[in-house]
Design an enzyme around this catalytic site. Sequence first.
Site, PDB file in Angstrom:
ATOM      1  CG  HIS A 111      -6.170   0.003   3.679  1.00 38.60           C
ATOM      2  ND1 HIS A 111      -5.527  -0.617   4.732  1.00 38.60           N
ATOM      3  CD2 HIS A 111      -7.486  -0.108   3.938  1.00 38.60           C
ATOM      4  CE1 HIS A 111      -6.424  -1.085   5.580  1.00 38.60           C
ATOM      5  NE2 HIS A 111      -7.618  -0.782   5.118  1.00 38.60           N
TER       6      HIS A 111
ATOM      7  CG  ASN B 192      -1.846  -1.164   1.297  1.00 36.27           C
ATOM      8  OD1 ASN B 192      -2.316  -1.639   0.261  1.00 36.27           O
ATOM      9  ND2 ASN B 192      -2.126  -1.652   2.496  1.00 36.27           N
TER      10      ASN B 192
ATOM     11  CG  HIS C 187       4.584  -2.036   5.053  1.00 36.47           C
ATOM     12  ND1 HIS C 187       4.541  -0.678   5.247  1.00 36.47           N
ATOM     13  CD2 HIS C 187       3.307  -2.456   5.070  1.00 36.47           C
ATOM     14  CE1 HIS C 187       3.294  -0.287   5.402  1.00 36.47           C
ATOM     15  NE2 HIS C 187       2.511  -1.352   5.295  1.00 36.47           N
ATOM     16  CG  PHE C 188       6.674  -5.628  -0.586  1.00 36.06           C
ATOM     17  CD1 PHE C 188       7.661  -4.677  -0.358  1.00 36.06           C
ATOM     18  CD2 PHE C 188       6.202  -5.794  -1.872  1.00 36.06           C
ATOM     19  CE1 PHE C 188       8.162  -3.902  -1.396  1.00 36.06           C
ATOM     20  CE2 PHE C 188       6.700  -5.030  -2.916  1.00 36.06           C
ATOM     21  CZ  PHE C 188       7.679  -4.072  -2.675  1.00 36.06           C
TER      22      PHE C 188
HETATM   23  P1  AMP Z   1      -0.461  -0.763   5.928  1.00 29.49           P
HETATM   24  O1  AMP Z   1      -1.932  -0.558   6.099  1.00 29.49           O
HETATM   25  O2  AMP Z   1      -0.120  -1.340   4.576  1.00 29.49           O
HETATM   26  O3  AMP Z   1       0.352   0.470   6.242  1.00 29.49           O
HETATM   27  O4  AMP Z   1      -0.069  -1.897   6.956  1.00 29.49           O
HETATM   28  C1  AMP Z   1       0.622  -1.676   8.148  1.00 29.49           C
HETATM   29  C2  AMP Z   1       0.674  -2.991   8.862  1.00 29.49           C
HETATM   30  O5  AMP Z   1       1.580  -2.908   9.942  1.00 29.49           O
HETATM   31  C3  AMP Z   1      -0.679  -3.443   9.433  1.00 29.49           C
HETATM   32  O6  AMP Z   1      -1.066  -4.678   8.859  1.00 29.49           O
HETATM   33  C4  AMP Z   1      -0.400  -3.546  10.935  1.00 29.49           C
HETATM   34  O7  AMP Z   1      -1.077  -4.621  11.521  1.00 29.49           O
HETATM   35  C5  AMP Z   1       1.096  -3.741  10.961  1.00 29.49           C
HETATM   36  N1  AMP Z   1       1.747  -3.341  12.196  1.00 29.49           N
HETATM   37  C6  AMP Z   1       1.599  -2.184  12.874  1.00 29.49           C
HETATM   38  N2  AMP Z   1       2.362  -2.173  13.978  1.00 29.49           N
HETATM   39  C7  AMP Z   1       3.035  -3.356  13.992  1.00 29.49           C
HETATM   40  C8  AMP Z   1       3.986  -3.952  14.879  1.00 29.49           C
HETATM   41  N3  AMP Z   1       4.404  -3.305  15.978  1.00 29.49           N
HETATM   42  N4  AMP Z   1       4.443  -5.178  14.589  1.00 29.49           N
HETATM   43  C9  AMP Z   1       4.026  -5.825  13.485  1.00 29.49           C
HETATM   44  N5  AMP Z   1       3.134  -5.325  12.605  1.00 29.49           N
HETATM   45  C10 AMP Z   1       2.638  -4.109  12.870  1.00 29.49           C
END
Ligand code: AMP
Length: 137
Positions: free
Chosen positions: A92, A86, A99-100
């Site tokens: 989103h 995203n 990140h992937f």
């Molecule tokens: P996005 O919506 O693509 O920015 O996804 C961000 C992702 O990061 C989400 O799926 C969250 O659940 C994940 N996330 C947020 N904080 C952490 C954390 N401390 N450790 C692992 N995943 C995380």
Amino acid sequence: MAQTIFHRIVSGELPCHRVYEDDHVLAFLDIFPLSRGHTLVIPKVHAETLDRLDEEHAAAIGRVLPRISRAVLDATGARAFNVLQNNGASAHQAVFWVHFHIIPRYDDGSGLVIGWPAGKLADPEGQELAARIAERL
Ligand code: AMP
């Protein structure tokens, strides 16, 4: 530059469930998984969105994505998965560090739910748009 939660994970300040690490890449389990084995693959350098990521880190991620995907499938027994990436709040993105997502898809329906409101590409728009993008590469 705003700090993100991934700044703290990459620096080691915050723990994560790490599954892979090399000089350029870190992969760890998503803490709010869409399905079992939902894994995040990130560069070790900060870039908000994919279009801002340098080629060295992009290549490093591309090199290990298939291997990490295979490991997630093998470890979970899932036979299908989505890779999601995203960029931008309206797309989103919640964490502004590239990140992937590797998201296993299971027979019970857990995994990524996708809306796909497809249009139809017609000429001359197709030709014009392809040329417009191509001349910028
Ligand atoms: P996005 O919506 O693509 O920015 O996804 C961000 C992702 O990061 C989400 O799926 C969250 O659940 C994940 N996330 C947020 N904080 C952490 C954390 N401390 N450790 C692992 N995943 C995380």
